[in-house]
Design an enzyme around this catalytic site. Structure first.
Site, PDB file in Angstrom:
ATOM      1  N   CYS A 182     -36.214  62.989 -69.482  1.00 46.48           N
ATOM      2  CA  CYS A 182     -37.218  61.950 -69.141  1.00 46.48           C
ATOM      3  C   CYS A 182     -36.787  60.710 -70.064  1.00 46.48           C
ATOM      4  O   CYS A 182     -37.093  59.526 -69.585  1.00 46.48           O
ATOM      5  CB  CYS A 182     -38.687  62.082 -69.240  1.00 46.48           C
ATOM      6  N   GLU A 234     -34.977  63.706 -63.177  1.00 49.25           N
ATOM      7  CA  GLU A 234     -35.752  64.134 -62.325  1.00 49.25           C
ATOM      8  C   GLU A 234     -36.292  63.428 -61.101  1.00 49.25           C
ATOM      9  O   GLU A 234     -37.419  63.350 -60.880  1.00 49.25           O
ATOM     10  CB  GLU A 234     -37.021  64.896 -62.829  1.00 49.25           C
TER      11      GLU A 234
END
Length: 661
Positions: A242, A377
């Protein structure tokens, strides 16, 4: 070190000792070599979460060393006459402090740095203090005293290490001095006194252990880096998941800012600072001291293939809605160029622009980059429409580079089902799958990859860990189920080419996410049982898969298989058969190994058994008891052409290495 011990309490080493357990005949086809196991099969995933970089693997002990935090003196306490300036020598780090005479004989000017949850130092070790400093015009010499102090000391002196430092130039210049503490202290403070009567400017105040990993001056904490190397990883993914996206695009991880002289690498806000308000750390920033050069160098020194992940033009989709938070497809040129420039930085000739940057940093030879990941992601149509132009550009300029795409944040479901066909359409080389799932999921996924398309992209199991129901922390049972699941990865090594547990590191005072593979405080570290599972698979991955069945079926915890999961490989060097078995049941199981296909003159002459077991399924290793659960190793000589029987205890993972002659 591993403990070597007799295993009779947990593992019976003869057929006659297993009469009370159910018999499970396990057949290994020794001549039918299956898929080649990739060198990258088992590796490491690094992300700067839980203070994994600054305050962790990166050995810098000073927080906010260049005074660039938004609150410029965060981490510092000042006294006397200290002022902040903003016209320093480093363009991307312009701030520094000016220490002036306080104007009174009994007053003192200086500043303290609190470090990361304190500054951990060890008795007998050496610590390199360095600082960029200058004097005002007309001044020829000023002096500083550099100390390590115990601010809570009840003794005669707070300082337990001290050295004097003379500043003697009107130009910015780097100075250093070595501190040698006489005690071990996990939470000391760095103190800088102005001991003369004039003025001194200070920038980039730094404190490193001299004994870093491989001795690099801008180096890594030795125990943590060594723990990574001891896994013998085949691939090293960085700089994370992230944080590649950032809370917004302005704070995404920008690799170009993380290379070059360390003094001029700008501060970056850590995306994890804003994620968990229940574990909130407002001082969580990235100095970029641990940057892409250091990641590549660590990969090389561990013998792992580097796998950098780059932003695809999308900020974190969890934290952002709408197109304003993302780069339009038509505006991706600079992001695509970043990817091409990274390949040049890693592999380019020293006469190329970015190859020269690498060479100037001390590494003229290429880093042999083979893989690159684009996006983390991401999900929805936003991802493949941005990924496609990256693929076209990279394929055109560097057809030798393998590209890793993503199947999104989930192990199944709508987004997963949408993205896999898109990855096939775009012809990525590998697809990054993530699964943080409960025990029931890991027990049900033994056959996950048995029916994957053998002609499509390969699988990178890029982030996974078993999260116990109501027990989202490290414990033995979760690690056991990870081992069971990994036998399925190994059986399908023709499809699965990479696998990395996540997250990797956590500071015991700065964690935000758990479980994690390695925990640490300022002076100590501990390897969890999940660490040892990863290490055992990596050290015993072999060269080719061997067919292994029970009742003509793969052993994957299915109906009638008594909670057993297993895989077998052939290791061409040193010509051994390796069988991994996880018993996830609560009863002992008798194992009858049958070897099919041994030559007329071949015999099994010895067995090395490594066992990982615990009577307390909720237990794990801790900083105070780091060897509570360790792999136990036993060696036995046998002489057989057909088979061998033993017993595996309840809730136990074993690696059997069979030597042939």
């Amino acid at each position: 070190m591993r403990r070597y011990t007799e295993l009779l309490a947990t593992l019976a080493l003869s057929a006659g000792m297993a009469l009370h357990a159910q018999t499970n005949e396990i057949v290994i086809q020794t001549k039918k070599l299956g898929a080649e196991i990739q060198p990258t099969m088992y590796g490491l995933f690094f992300e700067d979460i839980n203070y994994a970089a600054d305050g962790g693997l990166y050995a810098e002990l000073v927080k906010n060393r260049s005074f660039e935090f938004p609150q410029h003196l965060m981490g510092w306490n000042t006294y006397g006459k200290v002022t902040l300036q903003d016209d320093g020598p480093f363009e991307r780090n312009p701030h520094y402090v000016r220490l002036d005479n306080p104007g009174h004989a009994h007053k003192h000017t200086g500043l303290d740095n609190e470090g990361f949850f304190g500054i951990g130092v060890k008795k007998g070790e050496e610590y390199r203090f360095s600082v960029w400093a200058r004097l005002p015009l007309g001044s020829t010499k000023e002096t500083l005293r550099i100390e390590l102090v115990d601010t809570k000391s009840m003794g005669e002196r707070q300082a337990f290490a001290a050295e004097n430092l003379t500043i003697d130039s009107n130009e910015w210049k780097k100075y250093q001095v070595i501190l040698k503490p006489g005690i071990t202290h996990p939470k000391s403070v760095l103190r800088i006194f102005l001991t003369s009567k004039g003025t001194v400017d200070l920038e980039h105040v730094s404190l490193f252990p001299v004994d870093t990993w491989k001795g690099h001056e801008n180096g890594l904490r030795k125990d943590l880096a060594q723990a990574l190397a001891d896994i013998h990883p085949g691939v090293f993914r960085f700089p994370g998941g992230c944080i590649v996206e950032g809370t917004d695009l302005e704070t995404r991880y920008d690799w170009k800012k993380s290379v070059g002289p360390v003094e001029n690498r700008p501060l970056n806000e850590n995306r994890w600072q804003y994620t968990f308000t229940h574990r909130f750390f407002p001082d969580y920033y990235q100095s970029y001291g641990l940057g892409f050069y250091e990641y590549f160098l660590l990969s090389e020194e561990m013998g792992a293939a580097p796998l950098p992940i780059l932003n695809c033009g999308l900020s974190c989709q969890y934290q952002n809605n709408g197109s304003k938070a993302h780069v339009a497809v038509c505006d991706l040129d600079s992001y695509i160029q970043d990817a091409l420039d990274l390949i040049e930085f890693a592999n380019g000739d020293v006469n190329t622009t970015w190859g020269k940057v690498r060479a100037d940093m001390g590494h003229p030879t290429p880093f042999n980059l083979q893989f690159i990941g684009i996006g983390n992601e991401q999900w929805g149509k936003e991802y493949p429409e941005r990924l496609e132009p990256f693929i076209k550009a990279i394929r055109k300029a560097h057809p030798e580079i393998k590209i890793v795409g993503s199947s999104g944040p989930n192990s199944e479901g709508k987004e997963f089902d949408y993205l896999w066909p898109e990855m096939k359409r775009l012809k990525v080389d590998l697809v990054d799958e993530h699964f943080y799932r409960p025990e029931s999921w890991f027990l049900s996924q033994g056959a996950r990859y048995d029916n994957y398309d053998r002609k499509g992209p390969k699988v990178f199991a890029g982030e996974y860990a078993c999260h116990g129901k109501g027990k989202k922390w490290n414990h033995f049972h979760a690690a056991l189920l990870e081992a069971a699941f990994m036998t399925g990865l190994e059986r399908n090594a023709d499809v699965v080419h990479m696998a990395t547990y996540a997250p990797l590191f956590a500071h015991v005072e700065g964690w935000q996410w758990r479980p994690d593979m390695i925990w640490f405080d300022n002076n100590r570290s501990v390897k969890t049982v999940s660490y040892y599972v990863q290490q055992l698979f990596s050290e015993n991955k072999g060269s080719h898969v061997l067919p292994l069945t029970m009742d003509n079926k793969p052993l994957m915890g299915g109906e009638g298989q008594n909670g057993l999961f297993a895989s077998a490989v052939y290791d061409e060097n040193p010509d051994e058969i390796v069988v991994k078995v996880a018993n996830t049941s609560d009863t002992a199981q008798s194992l009858d190994f049958t070897f099919k296909g041994l030559g007329k003159k071949q015999r099994i002459t010895g067995i090395t058994v490594t066992t990982l077991s615990s009577s307390d399924l909720d237990a794990d290793n801790t900083l105070d008891d780091p060897e509570k659960i360790m792999p136990l190793v036993d060696r036995t000589d046998i002489n057989t052409t057909e088979g061998w029987s033993t017993e595996i205890a309840p809730s136990t993972f074993c690696v059997f290495r069979f030597s042939k002659k």
